[in-house]
Design an enzyme around this catalytic site. Sequence first.
Site, short mmCIF file in Angstrom:
data_model
loop_
_atom_site.label_atom_id
_atom_site.label_comp_id
_atom_site.label_asym_id
_atom_site.label_seq_id
_atom_site.Cartn_x
_atom_site.Cartn_y
_atom_site.Cartn_z
N CYS A 94 74.12 39.40 69.72
CA CYS A 94 74.44 41.44 70.28
C CYS A 94 75.80 41.33 71.34
CB CYS A 94 73.58 41.82 70.89
SG CYS A 94 73.67 44.19 70.47
N ARG A 128 74.62 55.29 69.05
CA ARG A 128 74.15 53.89 69.31
C ARG A 128 73.15 54.02 68.11
NH1 ARG A 128 73.72 50.63 73.51
NH2 ARG A 128 74.97 51.67 74.28
N HIS A 194 67.80 41.76 68.40
CA HIS A 194 66.84 41.04 69.50
C HIS A 194 65.54 40.58 69.19
CE1 HIS A 194 69.68 42.51 71.88
NE2 HIS A 194 69.90 43.44 71.64
N1 GLN Z 1 76.90 46.38 75.59
C1 GLN Z 1 77.17 46.23 73.34
C2 GLN Z 1 77.12 47.38 73.00
O1 GLN Z 1 77.22 48.50 73.50
C3 GLN Z 1 76.19 45.23 73.21
C4 GLN Z 1 75.09 45.68 73.73
C5 GLN Z 1 73.61 44.72 73.93
O2 GLN Z 1 74.04 43.68 73.69
N2 GLN Z 1 72.47 45.28 73.87
O3 GLN Z 1 77.36 47.05 72.09
#
Ligand code: GLN
Length: 236
Positions: A94, A128, A194
Site C-alpha cells: 500500500c 477511497r 493487507h
Molecule cells: N495513505 C495512502 C492512501 O490512502 C496509503 C494508505 C495505506 O497504506 N493504507 O493511499
Amino acid sequence: MSESTLRIGLVLPDVMGTYGDGGNAVVLRQRARMRGYDAEIVDISLSDPVPDSLDIYTLGGAEDSAQRLATRHLQRYPGLQQAAGRGAPALAICAAIQVLGHWYETSSGERVDGFGLIDVTTSPQDKRAIGEVATTPLIPGLSQPLTGFENHRGGTKLGGEATGLARVTRGVGNGVGDNLEGVVQGSVIGTYMHGPALARNPELADLLLARALGVDSLPPLDLPEVEQLRRERLRA
Ligand code: GLN
C-alpha cells in the site's frame, strides 16, 4: 542468503504497518523455519539507520502523515534502495508502493518525492477504495488467486518499466482504470493487499522466500488452516 541465518527486515513498523502488515515478516520467518532454515526478523524503527545487508525487506501501509515520516527516514538512510538495487527482494504494501515510486500526492494534494525504485506515480482518487480485493496473478510462479483487504485513497499508475502483479476480479486494486493490482519491477513486489498479504497468500510468501534464500523452489507445507482462511476470504 548472505549468512546461515535468513535476515528479514521489517521496515519502520512504528510508522508503516496498518492492518497487521508486520505479520508478513512473521509469515516469512515461520515458513522458513518450518523448512529447517534459521530465520530472524530485524526490526528497523525510526531511530535506526536502514541496513543494506538484509536478505529480504517488508514494508507495510501507512496513513498520510506517517507515510511522510517514513519517506523522510528512508531518504536519509537509503539502505533499502541499495539492497533492492543489488537484487534483494522487497515486499511493499500500500503506502510503501507509493513511497518507492517516483512521487505520490497525498489526499490533501501535496506532492511528495519518492525514490524512483519502481516506475509508478500515485494520485488521490475521488473515492477511497475499501474492502476485499481478489485477483488473478500475472507473474510466473504464481497460479493461485490472490486475496487481501484494501484501504487507500491513492491510485497508482504504472510506467513502462513496471508491470502489474495481478488482474482484479473483485475490488479496486491500483485504481486507475487498467484493472491491475500491485506492481512488479526487479526484485520489488508491491501490492495494495493487507491481510497480512502473506498470511492469506502462501504462494506469494514462498515465491519471495525462495528468492531470499536463493533456491529454485521450497518443499510444500501442509497447513489446512491457511487453506481454510483462503477459502473463507475468497468467498467473503
Ligand atoms: N495513505 C495512502 C492512501 O490512502 C496509503 C494508505 C495505506 O497504506 N493504507 O493511499
